[in-house]
Design a protein around this motif. Structure first.
Motif, mmCIF file in Angstrom:
data_model
loop_
_atom_site.group_PDB
_atom_site.id
_atom_site.type_symbol
_atom_site.label_atom_id
_atom_site.label_comp_id
_atom_site.label_asym_id
_atom_site.label_seq_id
_atom_site.Cartn_x
_atom_site.Cartn_y
_atom_site.Cartn_z
ATOM 1 N N GLN A 155 -15.254 18.990 8.235
ATOM 2 C CA GLN A 155 -13.930 19.606 8.290
ATOM 3 C C GLN A 155 -14.030 21.053 8.764
ATOM 4 O O GLN A 155 -13.041 21.641 9.166
ATOM 5 N N ILE A 499 -10.282 21.350 9.546
ATOM 6 C CA ILE A 499 -9.409 20.249 9.161
ATOM 7 C C ILE A 499 -9.099 20.475 7.686
ATOM 8 O O ILE A 499 -10.014 20.567 6.859
ATOM 9 N N LEU A 527 -9.539 14.023 9.719
ATOM 10 C CA LEU A 527 -10.648 13.857 10.663
ATOM 11 C C LEU A 527 -10.500 12.568 11.475
ATOM 12 O O LEU A 527 -11.355 12.246 12.292
#
Ligand code: BGC
Length: 634
Positions: A155, A499, A527
């Motif tokens: 992320q 993310i 994701l």
């Protein structure tokens, strides 16, 4: 070049200079600012130690000649000497993190994630040497590279700056890359900077500049150990990290900066802060300066308010809040680096051997990048041995990343956040539209990758029957034997690439951090590729719905959840962020070379999973080390 190369000789020279310096001159040496904020005249007046280009910041028309002229002017000002100023050459710093990526026409290498998949330390040293020459072609001496982050959660928007989720490859690369850049500190050398010290890749949820909550043993094993080979190779500078360790920010962390890095590991060079990195230590800016200096930072990257920085630091020293010994230690280290690099013996930038050299962006350099592209590709699926493709096949090439050099280069290319387009024509913009920069003659519209080839252009060069249809709607089974669909992410850098599944994670994160948390708007909430970029599956389906098999090439800065795209494909290749030499992809797709890349990151199956190499119950989609080859398939 004559060099003062014995340690004793260097120390004597350092002491000789230090003993002549006023407090103002010392504090000036500890200051670095961005080129847009300072003129050569101010460099002299304030005795500035270094100037940098932030991501995408460039002089004039952004040619090597413009850079040389700029650095020459700063250098000339810094070495003037009179009763108020001592001649100490400045060093100029850039983020040449995948080639000299700010400059038009530079050779752009794959981002580190792709180099990790290549797992080839010899290649890494070659890349570092080419990068050093291209940096030197612009009269610059210092790059903020390599990044030694061990990214533990995809992320994180900086995952692509990391070679691997595991320290093994990062360790194997660190020393080689530093060696290639610093090149015995001779004529072909630039100063390297390993970053970001330390734990940048370990933050909870992968939040950029977040908190790495692990024990000291884990910090050492995962995040500190990659620095050992770089230190053994004599890396001259280290950049402090924005992240915190168990709630305490690295920029104010005396234990990590001074006790571990300098005292225990014996680092002799200097520590540079990250971009305004001390600002988040406290709400009171003045206080943050004392905190940073006392913790062990030697040079401060201050984007704009460098005059305020200097004023406050002078007051802190006069009031005893920052001891004079600490200032002297910082300046000794800065002078040590400058002398060790031979800066005082090097001619002015305009007269250096590599300045404006023809090898900048040359075919020879691009060949090294093309080799790196070939070696970085990872083959994840190859049903019916559809790959390698026949060069005479009737191929439809599709996908938004098929013909976009900007996208395939990713973030930190020409602009900080990268660029979109495939424009190889440098467009002049009118003077009135151009922002004023040092040197005056501003003028290039940014957004162009000059030189190199897109992935499509690489295919087109070897496959005469290939045609391009970005959305894939031209697919026709009577006309096409196979499709190549190039999909994936669009450019981003740093926190803008994060993310973040929900704001609550930020709040939770921030509550652990002593100091301020800088929140940047993220790339997405998931994701899952199909959620981030639904157009990709549509392009694939436009081809496969016609009964044409699709070879999918994913351009991305990390592994993503690719369930649907993988299922729709016949072959699937992870190309990471390959850089300017798109031909390297055709080299392998058409079988002139075999695949060599192996995953240096675990490929997760589902959203929310974060399996890492060595975990118990490790059940990812593709494990660390996975990668098919033509030579050993059935
Ligand atoms: C990044 C560093 C970079 C610096 C200078 C910061 O935002 O974190 O990696 O070296 O900017 O551009």
């Amino acid at each position: 070049m004559e060099k003062t190369n014995t340690i004793q000789g260097i120390e004597q020279k350092v002491e000789a200079i230090l003993s002549q310096m006023t407090l103002e001159q010392k504090v000036g040496q500890m200051t670095q600012t961005e080129r847009m904020s300072i003129s050569p005249e101010e460099v002299k007046r304030y005795h500035i130690g270094s100037v940098l280009s932030g991501g995408g910041s460039c002089p004039g028309s952004n040619t090597p000649g413009d850079w040389v002229a700029m650095n020459d002017a700063y250098w000339a000002a810094s070495v003037e000497s009179d009763e108020k100023h001592l001649s100490i050459p400045i060093i100029y710093g850039v983020d040449a993190i995948h080639g000299h990526n700010n400059v038009l026409g530079a050779t752009i290498f794959p981002h580190n994630i792709g180099l990790g998949a290549a797992n080839d330390p010899v290649l890494l040293e070659k890349i570092a040497k080419v990068t050093a020459r291209e940096i030197l072609a612009t009269g610059v001496e210092w790059t903020f590279a390599p990044t030694l982050a061990v990214a533990r959660n995809n992320q994180w928007g900086r995952t692509y700056e990391s070679y691997s989720e595991d320290p093994e490859i990062v360790k194997a690369y660190a020393g080689r890359f530093v060696k290639g850049l610093q090149n015995n500190l001779g004529r072909d050398a630039v100063i390297a900077c390993v970053k970001h010290w330390v734990g940048d890749g370990g933050t909870t949820y992968g939040i950029d500049q977040g908190d790495t909550r692990i024990s000291e043993d884990e910090l050492t094993r995962l995040h500190i150990s990659p620095y050992y080979p770089a230190l053994a190779e004599g890396v001259l500078t280290v950049m402090a990290s924005f992240n915190s360790w168990n709630g305490d920010k690295c920029h104010g962390h005396k234990y990590l900066l001074t006790d571990i890095l300098k005292d225990e590991l014996g680092f002799e060079g200097f520590i540079i802060s990250d971009w305004d990195g001390i600002d988040y230590l406290d709400e009171d800016y003045s206080k943050t300066i004392a905190m940073g200096v006392n913790a062990g930072i030697d040079m401060f990257m201050v984007s704009e308010k460098w005059k305020t920085f200097i004023e406050h630091l002078l007051v802190h020293v006069r009031n005893g809040r920052v001891p004079m010994e600490r200032i002297d230690d910082a300046v000794r280290r800065i002078l040590f680096v400058k002398i060790k690099y031979g800066l005082f013996e090097r001619p002015r930038p305009a007269e250096r051997f590599w300045s404006n050299h023809d090898s900048f962006g040359s075919k020879e350099h691009r060949e090294v990048a093309r080799e790196a592209v070939r070696k970085s590709l990872v083959l994840l699926k190859n049903e019916n041995n559809i790959l390698p493709l026949n060069k005479t096949a009737r191929i439809i090439v599709a996908g938004k990343n098929a013909n976009d050099c900007g996208h395939q280069c990713g973030g930190f290319t020409i602009a900080w956040q990268g660029v979109s387009d495939n424009d190889s024509i440098v467009k002049r913009v009118s003077e009135e539209n151009a922002s004023s920069t040092y040197g005056g003659e501003v003028g290039v519209q940014k957004g162009s990758i000059v030189g190199g080839t897109s992935i499509w252009q690489g295919i087109q060069a070897v496959a005469p029957n290939a045609t391009l249809s970005i959305d894939g709607r031209a697919a026709d089974s009577a006309k096409h034997d196979v499709g190549i669909v190039v999909i994936g992410e669009t450019p981003y850098a740093e926190g803008m690439g994060d993310i973040r599944s929900g704001d609550n994670t930020i709040v939770e994160m921030g509550s652990y951090i002593k100091g301020l948390l800088k929140v940047l708007s993220p790339y997405g909430r998931s994701l899952t590729l199909n959620e981030l970029h639904p157009e990709d599956l549509i392009a694939i389906k436009n081809i496969t719905d016609q009964g044409i098999p699709a070879v999918v090439v994913l351009v991305s800065g990390r592994t993503l959840i690719i369930e649907k795209e993988l299922a729709a494909s016949t072959a699937f290749v992870a190309a990471w962020l390959p850089g300017s030499e798109g031909q390297g992809i055709a080299d392998v797709l058409f079988g002139d070379y075999d695949f060599q890349g192996k995953l240096s990151f675990t490929w997760q199956k589902k959203e929310g999973e974060n399996f890492l190499r060595g975990d118990e119950n490790y059940e990812p989609l593709f494990p660390y080390g996975y990668g098919l080859q033509y030579s050993n398939q059935d």
